[in-house]
Design a protein around this motif. Structure first.
Motif, PDB file in Angstrom:
ATOM      1  N   ASP A 166       0.833  -1.203   0.000  1.00 26.63           N
ATOM      2  CA  ASP A 166       0.000   0.000   0.000  1.00 26.63           C
ATOM      3  C   ASP A 166       0.867   1.252   0.000  1.00 26.63           C
ATOM      4  N   LEU A 167       1.911   1.250   0.814  1.00 25.32           N
ATOM      5  CA  LEU A 167       2.825   2.393   0.887  1.00 25.32           C
ATOM      6  C   LEU A 167       3.458   2.661  -0.476  1.00 25.32           C
ATOM      7  N   LEU A 168       3.911   1.595  -1.145  1.00 26.38           N
ATOM      8  CA  LEU A 168       4.551   1.757  -2.450  1.00 26.38           C
ATOM      9  C   LEU A 168       3.573   2.320  -3.480  1.00 26.38           C
ATOM     10  N   ILE A 169       2.396   1.723  -3.542  1.00 24.69           N
ATOM     11  CA  ILE A 169       1.384   2.152  -4.520  1.00 24.69           C
ATOM     12  C   ILE A 169       0.953   3.590  -4.255  1.00 24.69           C
ATOM     13  N   LEU A 170       0.634   3.898  -3.003  1.00 26.04           N
ATOM     14  CA  LEU A 170       0.182   5.250  -2.674  1.00 26.04           C
ATOM     15  C   LEU A 170       1.273   6.292  -2.885  1.00 26.04           C
ATOM     16  N   SER A 171       2.530   5.914  -2.643  1.00 24.62           N
ATOM     17  CA  SER A 171       3.639   6.844  -2.876  1.00 24.62           C
ATOM     18  C   SER A 171       3.688   7.266  -4.338  1.00 24.62           C
ATOM     19  N   ILE A 172       3.455   6.318  -5.218  1.00 21.19           N
ATOM     20  CA  ILE A 172       3.490   6.612  -6.652  1.00 21.19           C
ATOM     21  C   ILE A 172       2.280   7.449  -7.060  1.00 21.19           C
ATOM     22  N   SER A 230      -2.231   7.601 -11.924  1.00 21.68           N
ATOM     23  CA  SER A 230      -1.532   6.599 -12.720  1.00 21.68           C
ATOM     24  C   SER A 230      -2.415   5.368 -12.883  1.00 21.68           C
ATOM     25  N   TYR A 231      -1.989   4.455 -13.739  1.00 23.42           N
ATOM     26  CA  TYR A 231      -2.738   3.229 -14.002  1.00 23.42           C
ATOM     27  C   TYR A 231      -1.860   2.022 -13.680  1.00 23.42           C
ATOM     28  N   GLY A 232      -2.496   0.862 -13.609  1.00 18.22           N
ATOM     29  CA  GLY A 232      -1.859  -0.353 -13.132  1.00 18.22           C
ATOM     30  C   GLY A 232      -0.494  -0.671 -13.694  1.00 18.22           C
ATOM     31  N   TYR A 233      -0.390  -0.794 -15.001  1.00 17.83           N
ATOM     32  CA  TYR A 233       0.880  -1.186 -15.608  1.00 17.83           C
ATOM     33  C   TYR A 233       1.972  -0.171 -15.295  1.00 17.83           C
ATOM     34  N   GLU A 234       1.632   1.099 -15.360  1.00 14.45           N
ATOM     35  CA  GLU A 234       2.600   2.164 -15.092  1.00 14.45           C
ATOM     36  C   GLU A 234       3.081   2.114 -13.638  1.00 14.45           C
ATOM     37  N   ILE A 235       2.163   1.850 -12.709  1.00 13.62           N
ATOM     38  CA  ILE A 235       2.517   1.750 -11.292  1.00 13.62           C
ATOM     39  C   ILE A 235       3.429   0.552 -11.065  1.00 13.62           C
ATOM     40  N   SER A 236       3.066  -0.573 -11.636  1.00 13.31           N
ATOM     41  CA  SER A 236       3.874  -1.787 -11.512  1.00 13.31           C
ATOM     42  C   SER A 236       5.284  -1.569 -12.047  1.00 13.31           C
ATOM     43  N   LYS A 268       6.842   1.266 -12.392  1.00  7.72           N
ATOM     44  CA  LYS A 268       7.537   2.247 -11.549  1.00  7.72           C
ATOM     45  C   LYS A 268       8.076   1.587 -10.281  1.00  7.72           C
ATOM     46  N   ILE A 269       7.314   0.679  -9.685  1.00  3.16           N
ATOM     47  CA  ILE A 269       7.776  -0.029  -8.483  1.00  3.16           C
ATOM     48  C   ILE A 269       9.038  -0.827  -8.805  1.00  3.16           C
ATOM     49  N   THR A 318      14.851  -3.143  -9.782  1.00  5.21           N
ATOM     50  CA  THR A 318      14.436  -4.508 -10.142  1.00  5.21           C
ATOM     51  C   THR A 318      14.554  -5.511  -8.985  1.00  5.21           C
ATOM     52  N   LYS A 319      14.688  -5.022  -7.763  1.00  3.39           N
ATOM     53  CA  LYS A 319      14.776  -5.924  -6.605  1.00  3.39           C
ATOM     54  C   LYS A 319      13.396  -6.346  -6.102  1.00  3.39           C
ATOM     55  N   TYR A 320      12.351  -5.652  -6.551  1.00  5.07           N
ATOM     56  CA  TYR A 320      11.000  -5.994  -6.149  1.00  5.07           C
ATOM     57  C   TYR A 320      10.030  -5.664  -7.269  1.00  5.07           C
ATOM     58  N   SER A 321       9.100  -6.562  -7.472  1.00  5.99           N
ATOM     59  CA  SER A 321       8.020  -6.304  -8.428  1.00  5.99           C
ATOM     60  C   SER A 321       6.740  -6.917  -7.892  1.00  5.99           C
ATOM     61  N   LEU A 322       5.635  -6.308  -8.252  1.00  2.77           N
ATOM     62  CA  LEU A 322       4.331  -6.782  -7.816  1.00  2.77           C
ATOM     63  C   LEU A 322       3.698  -7.629  -8.909  1.00  2.77           C
ATOM     64  N   LYS A 323       3.146  -8.774  -8.503  1.00  2.00           N
ATOM     65  CA  LYS A 323       2.380  -9.574  -9.452  1.00  2.00           C
ATOM     66  C   LYS A 323       1.096  -8.814  -9.768  1.00  2.00           C
ATOM     67  N   GLU A 324       0.596  -9.035 -10.965  1.00  2.00           N
ATOM     68  CA  GLU A 324      -0.609  -8.328 -11.403  1.00  2.00           C
ATOM     69  C   GLU A 324      -1.779  -8.576 -10.450  1.00  2.00           C
ATOM     70  N   THR A 325      -1.949  -9.821 -10.008  1.00  3.39           N
ATOM     71  CA  THR A 325      -3.063 -10.135  -9.099  1.00  3.39           C
ATOM     72  C   THR A 325      -2.915  -9.400  -7.770  1.00  3.39           C
ATOM     73  N   THR A 326      -1.698  -9.299  -7.273  1.00  3.58           N
ATOM     74  CA  THR A 326      -1.444  -8.582  -6.013  1.00  3.58           C
ATOM     75  C   THR A 326      -1.750  -7.097  -6.184  1.00  3.58           C
TER      76      THR A 326
END
Length: 111
Positions: A12-18, A24-30, A32-33, A39-47
């Motif tokens: 939530d912190l990562l998404i809200l920070s962006i 922004s929209y899903g793919y762009e947020i993902s 950006k994370i 590249t040390k962390y990425s969110l799965k689409e379902t998450t």
């Protein structure tokens, strides 16, 4: 790569920070994370979309459709006033966690 179990409480912190920097929209947020984390962390689409659903249900973000982009409508997300308050509380929580972990790291170094 950082374990998703470790990061789960901070998605939530990562998404809200962006989103706090601009709608922004899903793919762009993902993307950006992944980019910000080097590249040390990425969110799965379902998450990611589960988080959007939860954040929207709690009133922290607002979803809206954009004009058609390449023939499809995109859902953009905007942070709400209560989302900014929630983000602030998550940042405070992170600072407390960082302090505690650093105390344990210091303790290990003393041994």
């Amino acid at each position: 790569m950082i374990s998703s179990d470790v990061m789960r409480g901070f998605n939530d912190l990562l998404i809200l920070s962006i989103i706090n920097k601009g709608d922004s929209y899903g793919y762009e947020i993902s993307k950006k994370i992944t980019e910000i984390s080097n590249t040390k962390y990425s969110l799965k689409e379902t998450t990611l979309y589960s988080a959007f659903s939860r954040l929207e249900k709690n009133g922290y973000i607002l979803g809206y459709e954009s004009d058609k982009t390449f023939g499809r409508k995109r859902t953009y997300y905007k942070i709400s006033k209560s989302g900014k308050i929630y983000l602030s509380s998550k940042l405070e929580e992170w600072n407390e966690i960082e302090t505690v972990i650093n105390l344990f790291v210091k303790y290990l170094e003393e041994v």
